[in-house]
Design a protein around this motif. Structure first.
Motif, PDB file in Angstrom:
ATOM      1  N   PHE A  38       0.840  -1.208   0.000  1.00 32.63           N
ATOM      2  CA  PHE A  38       0.000   0.000   0.000  1.00 32.63           C
ATOM      3  C   PHE A  38       0.875   1.258   0.000  1.00 32.63           C
ATOM      4  O   PHE A  38       0.541   2.259  -0.639  1.00 32.63           O
ATOM      5  CB  PHE A  38      -0.950   0.005   1.205  1.00 32.63           C
ATOM      6  CG  PHE A  38      -2.057  -1.024   1.097  1.00 32.63           C
ATOM      7  CD1 PHE A  38      -2.983  -0.965   0.061  1.00 32.63           C
ATOM      8  CD2 PHE A  38      -2.169  -2.057   2.011  1.00 32.63           C
ATOM      9  CE1 PHE A  38      -3.998  -1.908  -0.058  1.00 32.63           C
ATOM     10  CE2 PHE A  38      -3.183  -3.009   1.904  1.00 32.63           C
ATOM     11  CZ  PHE A  38      -4.093  -2.933   0.873  1.00 32.63           C
ATOM     12  N   ILE A  39       1.980   1.200   0.718  1.00 31.10           N
ATOM     13  CA  ILE A  39       2.878   2.360   0.757  1.00 31.10           C
ATOM     14  C   ILE A  39       3.444   2.631  -0.645  1.00 31.10           C
ATOM     15  O   ILE A  39       3.523   3.784  -1.089  1.00 31.10           O
ATOM     16  CB  ILE A  39       3.971   2.130   1.825  1.00 31.10           C
ATOM     17  CG1 ILE A  39       3.348   2.312   3.222  1.00 31.10           C
ATOM     18  CG2 ILE A  39       5.165   3.060   1.626  1.00 31.10           C
ATOM     19  CD1 ILE A  39       4.199   1.824   4.384  1.00 31.10           C
ATOM     20  N   ALA A  40       3.794   1.569  -1.367  1.00 32.35           N
ATOM     21  CA  ALA A  40       4.329   1.754  -2.726  1.00 32.35           C
ATOM     22  C   ALA A  40       3.303   2.418  -3.649  1.00 32.35           C
ATOM     23  O   ALA A  40       3.667   3.191  -4.545  1.00 32.35           O
ATOM     24  CB  ALA A  40       4.765   0.406  -3.306  1.00 32.35           C
ATOM     25  N   LEU A  41       2.018   2.136  -3.410  1.00 33.90           N
ATOM     26  CA  LEU A  41       0.974   2.747  -4.252  1.00 33.90           C
ATOM     27  C   LEU A  41       0.980   4.270  -4.119  1.00 33.90           C
ATOM     28  O   LEU A  41       0.607   4.988  -5.063  1.00 33.90           O
ATOM     29  CB  LEU A  41      -0.408   2.205  -3.853  1.00 33.90           C
ATOM     30  CG  LEU A  41      -0.712   0.780  -4.310  1.00 33.90           C
ATOM     31  CD1 LEU A  41      -1.930   0.227  -3.582  1.00 33.90           C
ATOM     32  CD2 LEU A  41      -0.953   0.748  -5.822  1.00 33.90           C
ATOM     33  N   GLY A  42       1.379   4.780  -2.957  1.00 31.09           N
ATOM     34  CA  GLY A  42       1.472   6.221  -2.785  1.00 31.09           C
ATOM     35  C   GLY A  42       2.843   6.757  -3.152  1.00 31.09           C
ATOM     36  O   GLY A  42       2.977   7.791  -3.810  1.00 31.09           O
ATOM     37  N   VAL A 102      -1.258  -8.518  -1.826  1.00 31.48           N
ATOM     38  CA  VAL A 102      -1.618  -7.299  -2.572  1.00 31.48           C
ATOM     39  C   VAL A 102      -0.457  -6.784  -3.425  1.00 31.48           C
ATOM     40  O   VAL A 102      -0.549  -5.702  -4.016  1.00 31.48           O
ATOM     41  CB  VAL A 102      -2.087  -6.176  -1.610  1.00 31.48           C
ATOM     42  CG1 VAL A 102      -3.510  -6.427  -1.136  1.00 31.48           C
ATOM     43  CG2 VAL A 102      -1.188  -6.074  -0.396  1.00 31.48           C
ATOM     44  N   HIS A 103       0.609  -7.578  -3.510  1.00 33.67           N
ATOM     45  CA  HIS A 103       1.849  -7.072  -4.101  1.00 33.67           C
ATOM     46  C   HIS A 103       1.801  -6.947  -5.620  1.00 33.67           C
ATOM     47  O   HIS A 103       2.362  -6.003  -6.177  1.00 33.67           O
ATOM     48  CB  HIS A 103       3.006  -7.967  -3.666  1.00 33.67           C
ATOM     49  CG  HIS A 103       2.951  -8.248  -2.203  1.00 33.67           C
ATOM     50  ND1 HIS A 103       2.249  -9.317  -1.687  1.00 33.67           N
ATOM     51  CD2 HIS A 103       3.421  -7.554  -1.151  1.00 33.67           C
ATOM     52  CE1 HIS A 103       2.314  -9.289  -0.372  1.00 33.67           C
ATOM     53  NE2 HIS A 103       3.011  -8.233  -0.008  1.00 33.67           N
ATOM     54  N   ALA A 104       1.148  -7.887  -6.300  1.00 34.00           N
ATOM     55  CA  ALA A 104       1.121  -7.812  -7.769  1.00 34.00           C
ATOM     56  C   ALA A 104       0.424  -6.523  -8.215  1.00 34.00           C
ATOM     57  O   ALA A 104       0.852  -5.861  -9.165  1.00 34.00           O
ATOM     58  CB  ALA A 104       0.402  -9.032  -8.346  1.00 34.00           C
ATOM     59  N   LEU A 108       2.281  -3.654 -10.466  1.00 34.35           N
ATOM     60  CA  LEU A 108       1.697  -3.184 -11.727  1.00 34.35           C
ATOM     61  C   LEU A 108       1.482  -1.673 -11.690  1.00 34.35           C
ATOM     62  O   LEU A 108       1.819  -0.960 -12.648  1.00 34.35           O
ATOM     63  CB  LEU A 108       0.369  -3.913 -11.974  1.00 34.35           C
ATOM     64  CG  LEU A 108      -0.391  -3.514 -13.229  1.00 34.35           C
ATOM     65  CD1 LEU A 108       0.412  -3.853 -14.493  1.00 34.35           C
ATOM     66  CD2 LEU A 108      -1.763  -4.207 -13.279  1.00 34.35           C
ATOM     67  N   ALA A 109       0.964  -1.165 -10.573  1.00 30.60           N
ATOM     68  CA  ALA A 109       0.684   0.270 -10.473  1.00 30.60           C
ATOM     69  C   ALA A 109       1.973   1.091 -10.546  1.00 30.60           C
ATOM     70  O   ALA A 109       2.022   2.135 -11.209  1.00 30.60           O
ATOM     71  CB  ALA A 109      -0.065   0.561  -9.172  1.00 30.60           C
ATOM     72  N   ALA A 399       0.135   7.217   2.424  1.00 34.09           N
ATOM     73  CA  ALA A 399       0.405   6.816   1.030  1.00 34.09           C
ATOM     74  C   ALA A 399      -0.886   6.766   0.212  1.00 34.09           C
ATOM     75  O   ALA A 399      -0.939   7.246  -0.932  1.00 34.09           O
ATOM     76  CB  ALA A 399       1.078   5.442   1.022  1.00 34.09           C
ATOM     77  N   LEU A 400      -1.931   6.196   0.795  1.00 38.06           N
ATOM     78  CA  LEU A 400      -3.173   6.062   0.024  1.00 38.06           C
ATOM     79  C   LEU A 400      -3.865   7.410  -0.131  1.00 38.06           C
ATOM     80  O   LEU A 400      -4.576   7.637  -1.123  1.00 38.06           O
ATOM     81  CB  LEU A 400      -4.080   5.009   0.661  1.00 38.06           C
ATOM     82  CG  LEU A 400      -3.455   3.597   0.632  1.00 38.06           C
ATOM     83  CD1 LEU A 400      -4.286   2.599   1.416  1.00 38.06           C
ATOM     84  CD2 LEU A 400      -3.249   3.112  -0.813  1.00 38.06           C
TER      85      LEU A 400
END
Ligand code: DGY
Length: 406
Positions: A38-42, A102-104, A108-109, A399-400
């Motif tokens: 989730f942190i990577a998404l932000g 939730v990593h894939a 991808l994001a 992050a989100l």
């Protein structure tokens, strides 16, 4: 620059350790598996290279059997800062449990924000091995679903859905909880639950992380995220020019979705199933809403009706309550027994978008951003009042928020 954006970015900067991000400097001073995704998404909106580093660091801890451990311990954090630490797990700087896959989606994001074929090609086989671990080592119920063997594996530690299966576990004693030095006892799991978590983890460790103990559960949240992750892996395989592999990932997603439908769906909701007894729990928790992520979900209208009905009141309370508002165990401030968490809000919003519920998705987004900013990026909030609980400057909340603002 938006003030909230700057404040959220400052949280991620302050929580950055150099190659990964801590969920919280006080309560969670290491790297956690689903937090990192989730942190990577932000982070991808601030620094794609840092987002890539975050995920690569996590996957550097992958076990030979494919599992991604739920904690990767930071060697510079003092041992007394967190329990159970590396000495407890005896597994070379990691825990032996897992968390939702939730990593894939995150990989991808990050790639979509800043295309990097090397990053994608490096992580694709590791993601495949991770999913293969879940498929082969965790199908304890034999129905094509991944079972969890500890409440921590759900990411929703003290959810009322676990009360039944946990009641068979004798709590351990003789350890010191570190979490209560940083969090209010009323916001955290009870001592009795904590004793059971420690007992289950110790038993699993003593079996060489092979044999589950009394707690073996098929969780709709974990499996919905698994199916969604297979769809993300299909998109990654397409990007890498592997159409046959992409088709296989889509089929794998469809198999999990079908198994969830056959095994966990009942009367307008997805419930967890206790594999040891074969009994479906009757607890309406936010995990049962996560199958909304699946775009082909035939029962989406019925599930949306439950989400907007009295149990969750989606759009009329703050975020997505982690537990049924009408249940006697609902507790608006205690961890996963009622409070709203931003990752669940973010996931449910994705689900709403995938099912064309744009107005509700936009109301949820506005509320998530406002609540996060007002509570200094609280770990979770009271769904009825919006008051913050748990840690502040919490990694995935910040992050989100960035992702919702981007
Ligand atoms: C904790 O320490 O509370 C975590 O949720 C376990 O991973």
């Amino acid at each position: 620059m938006d003030v909230t954006w700057g404040r959220a970015a400052a949280v991620l900067d302050a929580n950055w350790l150099g190659s990964s991000t801590v969920p919280s400097r006080s309560l969670y001073p290491h790297q956690w598996s689903w937090d990192s995704a989730f942190i990577a998404l932000g982070l991808r909106h601030l620094s794609p290279s840092r987002a890539r580093r975050e995920l690569l660091t996590l996957f550097s801890a992958q076990w030979r059997d494919g599992r991604i451990p739920h904690i990767l311990f930071n060697p510079d954090t003092p041992p007394e800062a967190y329990f159970p630490g590396p000495d407890f797990w005896r597994a070379r700087r990691t825990s032996g449990l897992v968390q939702p896959p939730v990593h894939a989606r995150a990989v991808l994001a990050v790639h979509e924000t800043d295309p990097d074929r090397t990053f994608l090609a490096t992580l694709y086989p590791k993601l495949r091995a991770w999913h293969e671990y879940l498929r082969t080592h965790r199908d304890a119920g034999g129905r094509g679903l991944a079972a969890i063997v500890h409440p921590w594996e759900s990411g929703m530690d003290n959810s009322p859905a676990w009360d039944g299966p946990l009641s068979r576990v004798t709590p351990s004693a003789g350890f010191v909880r570190r979490d209560l030095q940083h969090g209010a006892a009323a916001d955290r799991p009870s001592d009795e639950d904590y004793g059971r978590y420690v007992r289950l983890a110790a038993d699993y460790r003593d079996s060489g992380y092979q044999d589950p103990g009394a707690f073996v559960v098929e969780d709709p949240g974990f499996n919905a995220l698994f199916a969604d992750a297979e769809l993300a892996l299909a998109a990654i395989a397409e990007e890498l020019g592997l159409p046959a592999a992409a088709a296989a990932h889509r089929e794998a997603a469809a198999r999990v979705e079908k198994a969830m439908q056959e095994t966990l769906w009942d009367n307008g909701f997805f419930f967890a199933r206790d594999v040891r007894t074969g009994v479906r729990t009757r607890e309406y928790t936010c995990a049962g809403l996560l199958p909304l992520l699946l775009p082909d979900l035939a029962v989406a209208p019925a599930l949306l009706a439950t989400a907007t009905g009295p149990r969750f009141r989606l759009g009329r309370v703050h975020g997505v309550p982690s537990h049924d508002l009408t249940a006697p165990e609902f507790d608006p401030g205690r961890y996963w027994r009622g409070p709203s968490w931003s990752n669940v809000g973010w996931l449910v919003r994705q689900g709403l978008l995938r099912h064309g519920e744009h107005a509700l998705a936009s109301r949820l987004r506005d509320d998530l951003v406002e609540t996060a900013a007002r509570t200094d990026f609280a770990e979770y909030v009271d769904p009825l009042t919006g008051a913050g609980h748990g840690a502040r400057s919490f990694g995935w909340t910040a992050a989100l928020t960035l992702d919702l603002l981007a």
